[in-house]
Design an enzyme around this catalytic site. Structure first.
Site, PDB file in Angstrom:
ATOM      1  N   ASP A  34       0.886  -1.236   0.020  1.00 35.72           N
ATOM      2  CA  ASP A  34       0.051   0.064   0.062  1.00 35.72           C
ATOM      3  C   ASP A  34       0.904   1.293   0.115  1.00 35.72           C
ATOM      4  O   ASP A  34       1.749   1.268   1.009  1.00 35.72           O
ATOM      5  CB  ASP A  34      -0.901  -0.043   1.305  1.00 35.72           C
ATOM      6  CG  ASP A  34      -2.200   0.683   0.919  1.00 35.72           C
ATOM      7  OD1 ASP A  34      -1.852   1.881   0.826  1.00 35.72           O
ATOM      8  OD2 ASP A  34      -3.332   0.372   1.266  1.00 35.72           O
ATOM      9  N   THR A  76      -6.449   3.779  -2.221  1.00 36.49           N
ATOM     10  CA  THR A  76      -6.554   2.335  -1.830  1.00 36.49           C
ATOM     11  C   THR A  76      -7.498   1.384  -2.456  1.00 36.49           C
ATOM     12  O   THR A  76      -7.217   0.428  -3.121  1.00 36.49           O
ATOM     13  CB  THR A  76      -6.730   2.012  -0.392  1.00 36.49           C
ATOM     14  OG1 THR A  76      -5.500   3.076   0.152  1.00 36.49           O
ATOM     15  CG2 THR A  76      -6.615   0.874   0.239  1.00 36.49           C
ATOM     16  N   ASN A  97     -12.181   5.486  -1.514  1.00 30.19           N
ATOM     17  CA  ASN A  97     -12.528   4.737  -0.608  1.00 30.19           C
ATOM     18  C   ASN A  97     -14.028   4.977   0.157  1.00 30.19           C
ATOM     19  O   ASN A  97     -14.487   4.140   0.995  1.00 30.19           O
ATOM     20  CB  ASN A  97     -11.466   5.150   0.683  1.00 30.19           C
ATOM     21  CG  ASN A  97     -10.211   4.575   0.067  1.00 30.19           C
ATOM     22  OD1 ASN A  97      -9.946   3.720  -0.331  1.00 30.19           O
ATOM     23  ND2 ASN A  97      -9.134   5.638   0.621  1.00 30.19           N
ATOM     24  N   LYS A 158      -6.284  -3.592   6.504  1.00 26.36           N
ATOM     25  CA  LYS A 158      -7.333  -2.652   6.034  1.00 26.36           C
ATOM     26  C   LYS A 158      -8.468  -3.500   5.387  1.00 26.36           C
ATOM     27  O   LYS A 158      -8.107  -4.371   4.748  1.00 26.36           O
ATOM     28  CB  LYS A 158      -6.877  -1.680   4.747  1.00 26.36           C
ATOM     29  CG  LYS A 158      -6.162  -0.571   5.291  1.00 26.36           C
ATOM     30  CD  LYS A 158      -6.073   0.379   3.852  1.00 26.36           C
ATOM     31  CE  LYS A 158      -4.936   1.322   4.315  1.00 26.36           C
ATOM     32  NZ  LYS A 158      -4.590   2.161   2.904  1.00 26.36           N
ATOM     33  N   ASP A 300       1.301   2.325   3.934  1.00 27.60           N
ATOM     34  CA  ASP A 300       0.376   3.501   3.709  1.00 27.60           C
ATOM     35  C   ASP A 300       0.340   4.541   4.857  1.00 27.60           C
ATOM     36  O   ASP A 300       0.612   5.567   4.714  1.00 27.60           O
ATOM     37  CB  ASP A 300      -0.905   3.128   3.329  1.00 27.60           C
ATOM     38  CG  ASP A 300      -1.699   4.350   2.803  1.00 27.60           C
ATOM     39  OD1 ASP A 300      -1.342   5.055   1.899  1.00 27.60           O
ATOM     40  OD2 ASP A 300      -2.794   4.558   3.463  1.00 27.60           O
ATOM     41  N   HIS A 304       1.748   8.210   5.072  1.00 27.24           N
ATOM     42  CA  HIS A 304       0.926   9.468   5.385  1.00 27.24           C
ATOM     43  C   HIS A 304       1.389  10.158   6.513  1.00 27.24           C
ATOM     44  O   HIS A 304       1.368  11.448   6.636  1.00 27.24           O
ATOM     45  CB  HIS A 304      -0.516   9.029   5.718  1.00 27.24           C
ATOM     46  CG  HIS A 304      -1.409   8.701   4.422  1.00 27.24           C
ATOM     47  ND1 HIS A 304      -1.916   9.746   3.812  1.00 27.24           N
ATOM     48  CD2 HIS A 304      -1.901   7.512   4.157  1.00 27.24           C
ATOM     49  CE1 HIS A 304      -2.753   9.044   2.658  1.00 27.24           C
ATOM     50  NE2 HIS A 304      -2.695   7.732   3.081  1.00 27.24           N
ATOM     51  N   ASP A 347      -1.395  -0.110  -4.815  1.00 27.47           N
ATOM     52  CA  ASP A 347      -2.513   0.460  -5.038  1.00 27.47           C
ATOM     53  C   ASP A 347      -2.237   2.031  -5.437  1.00 27.47           C
ATOM     54  O   ASP A 347      -3.175   2.372  -6.238  1.00 27.47           O
ATOM     55  CB  ASP A 347      -3.421   0.421  -3.963  1.00 27.47           C
ATOM     56  CG  ASP A 347      -2.786   0.861  -2.457  1.00 27.47           C
ATOM     57  OD1 ASP A 347      -1.744   1.108  -2.730  1.00 27.47           O
ATOM     58  OD2 ASP A 347      -3.654   1.024  -1.719  1.00 27.47           O
ATOM     59  N   HIS A 348      -1.321   2.827  -5.335  1.00 27.93           N
ATOM     60  CA  HIS A 348      -1.140   3.788  -5.524  1.00 27.93           C
ATOM     61  C   HIS A 348       0.359   4.342  -5.090  1.00 27.93           C
ATOM     62  O   HIS A 348       0.931   3.683  -4.174  1.00 27.93           O
ATOM     63  CB  HIS A 348      -2.058   5.052  -5.031  1.00 27.93           C
ATOM     64  CG  HIS A 348      -2.358   4.853  -3.643  1.00 27.93           C
ATOM     65  ND1 HIS A 348      -1.488   5.314  -2.751  1.00 27.93           N
ATOM     66  CD2 HIS A 348      -3.282   4.022  -2.722  1.00 27.93           C
ATOM     67  CE1 HIS A 348      -1.836   4.901  -1.369  1.00 27.93           C
ATOM     68  NE2 HIS A 348      -2.993   4.285  -1.469  1.00 27.93           N
ATOM     69  N   HIS A 482      -2.449  11.337  -1.240  1.00 25.46           N
ATOM     70  CA  HIS A 482      -2.128  10.812  -2.735  1.00 25.46           C
ATOM     71  C   HIS A 482      -3.625  10.665  -3.263  1.00 25.46           C
ATOM     72  O   HIS A 482      -4.444  11.233  -2.477  1.00 25.46           O
ATOM     73  CB  HIS A 482      -1.674   9.402  -2.668  1.00 25.46           C
ATOM     74  CG  HIS A 482      -2.306   8.389  -1.696  1.00 25.46           C
ATOM     75  ND1 HIS A 482      -3.621   7.723  -2.188  1.00 25.46           N
ATOM     76  CD2 HIS A 482      -2.274   7.833  -0.580  1.00 25.46           C
ATOM     77  CE1 HIS A 482      -4.112   6.916  -1.150  1.00 25.46           C
ATOM     78  NE2 HIS A 482      -3.158   7.261  -0.018  1.00 25.46           N
TER      79      HIS A 482
END
Ligand SMILES: [Zn+2]
Length: 541
Positions: A34, A76, A97, A158, A300, A304, A347-348, A482
């Protein structure tokens, strides 16, 4: 005599056709990291272990170096969905999301499902299922192809990272309950947790990681790929009193199961559950191919909080490299070398922390969305005489109160053109686009295609905001995010390894949507029902 001859001939034909069964791997392991930008493969390359995960995948596997996400928003839920469906939000219906749903007239979380119950504890963290996803995933197609004899399991901290990949017909998806520190699932899949999951929950190994604390793997001053620790623009994820490495996490034992997600140990916990699933569910042990979809979410949360230039992120990737290396060794011993197929993607990506970029003379900034929202709503009231004409700004889109506009016989076009004009003039916003009329809007072709691919009308806003590069919404006190079309969010790694894979590298551009159809081709099964991707033939032996 002749009868006998025909009889033997039949035996020969049937046995030889049996031995010419379709060749498939025993197990497919999909790995999503992630928020992993493609360049992280090389940014930390020097200190990835020789027997670790990333170098093994790079040198013994196949790397698609220029894999791009073909839609926005790059978040995500959309990313996990695209990897496993070969499709885009405009078709899968997973437009974020979270989105404002114009049919239901409410905010919808991508995997929410009020019709199911939590399995594993009494919280509401398990009210989740893949029902909002409108297409099949590659895991569904494997289940369909084998008349549901294949086993499919999705795993991630997640919920959406495990549920969306595993698809509608999965045997199970497990996610982490940050209230209790348990792995849970929902009645969509089963009515009771398997004993092996209960055993893992009983161990509460998250407390052991808290006891251990988070120190860097190597001396702090050797993290030359990162800015010195404890910049003011890092989030205070471990409390206002936390003063950088080493992080003492003792205070969280037994009372906070949430912050482990923003440490590399969140990934280690995930790898532990993945290995236990393979062992206890006997994945990859017979001639029917199974599928394990794993997503490492901790990268992720770390990203962040601290940004891509932090020691925290560098250390998290060095540790993930070790976890991945161990996981591959485990697969070798459990399933057998070359008996399993692995792919790894993300995912990004992620933007730089704006304050870090500005400090280094790179254009960047933050947009306070709440302020923008309040101002716009007040302006609309003054101009059109109605309160609450705006519903949300979500996924870089503005959702208007369509029922109110209709009932008060206001003109939607007038409201839109007022907002388009207003928004285009805001600092950090490059352009505001009327999504219904995007075809006739003067816009770079790449941006246009990505936005159209993200547009599912009843689950999207009316106006799309295009930020200037490195401008992000919110994260005003630190950290980053993102979600936009730009390469830092849209350029992802794509590595293939193991069964059927020829070692090598590909430099031509391929897309996130190509992953699922390529797996379909390797396995000789149908592509997912909304797939728009192409098979990457170069990876095949
Ligand atoms: Zn994220």
């Amino acid at each position: 005599m002749q009868k006998f001859f025909i009889f033997f001939l039949l035996i020969i034909i049937t046995t030889s056709s049996l031995s010419q069964n379709i060749q498939r791997p025993k197990l497919v392991v999909g790995i999503v990291v992630d928020q992993m930008r493609w360049d992280f493969l090389y940014r930390y390359y020097a200190r990835y272990a020789e027997n670790g995960g990333f170098k093994k995948l790079l040198h013994q596997g196949f790397s698609c170096e220029n894999t791009m996400i073909p839609y926005a928003p790059t978040v995500t839920a959309c990313g996990h969905t695209c990897i496993y469906t070969g499709s885009v939000p405009a078709i899968t219906g997973i437009t974020g999301n979270l989105w404002w749903d114009f049919e239901l007239q409410k905010s919808v979380y991508c995997t929410e499902d009020a019709s199911v119950k939590t399995v594993g504890n009494n919280t509401e963290s398990g009210l989740q299922s893949p029902r909002n996803l409108l297409t099949t995933t590659i895991c569904d197609e494997l289940r369909l192809a084998t008349n549901f004899r294949s086993k499919v399991i999705g795993i991630a901290l997640k919920d959406r990272g495990g549920i969306l990949p595993a698809g509608h017909s999965a045997n199970a998806a497990y996610w982490y309950d940050l209230k209790t520190g348990d792995w849970i699932t929902s009645t969509y899949y089963m009515n009771d947790l398997p004993a092996w999951v209960k055993n893992i929950n009983a161990q509460k190994s998250v407390d052991n990681y808290y006891k251990q604390g988070w120190n860097t793997l190597y001396p702090l001053n050797s993290y030359v790929q990162s800015t010195p620790d404890e910049k003011s623009y890092e989030n205070k994820t471990f409390g206002a009193d936390a003063k950088g490495f080493p992080y003492n996490l003792n205070k969280f034992i037994g009372n906070n199961y949430n912050v482990v997600e923003a440490t590399p140990f969140g990934n280690t916990l995930t790898a532990e559950l993945a290995k236990a699933a393979i062992t206890n569910e006997q994945l990859g042990t017979d001639s029917i191919t199974d599928f394990l979809a794993v997503s490492f979410s901790a990268t992720d949360y770390v990203g962040h909080s601290f940004g891509p230039n932090s020691v925290e992120t560098e250390d998290t990737y060095l540790r993930l490299d070790k976890d991945l290396g161990e996981f591959l060794n485990f697969l070798d011993s459990k399933i057998g070398k070359d008996q399993y197929l692995v792919f790894l993607s993300s995912d990004h990506g992620v933007a730089h922390v704006p304050a870090f970029a500005i400090e280094n003379k790179i254009p960047a900034g933050n947009i306070n969305q709440q302020t923008l929202y309040n101002k716009m709503n007040a302006d609309l009231k003054r101009k059109f005489g109605k309160d609450g004409l705006l519903i949300t700004i979500e996924n870089y889109q503005v959702s208007l109160n369509l029922p109110l506009i209709q009932s008060s016989s206001l003109k939607l076009d007038e409201i839109k053109s007022y907002l388009l004009d207003y928004l285009s003039k805001q600092e950090g916003i490059a352009q505001a686009v009327d999504l219904e009329n995007i075809i006739s809007t003067a816009l770079n072709a790449k941006q246009k295609e990505m936005l159209i691919n993200g547009y599912y009308p009843t689950r999207c806003g009316q106006i799309q905001l295009i930020f200037q590069p490195q401008w992000i919404p919110d994260f005003l006190s630190g950290g980053t995010t993102h979600g936009v079309w730009n390469p830092y969010d849209a350029h992802i790694p794509l590595l293939w390894y193991g069964w059927g894979i020829k070692p090598g590298k590909l430099n031509r551009e391929v897309y996130m949507t190509d992953i699922a159809p390529t797996i379909a081709a390797l396995l000789h099964i149908q592509m997912p029902s909304g797939s728009v991707g192409n098979v990457i033939t170069e990876i095949m032996k």
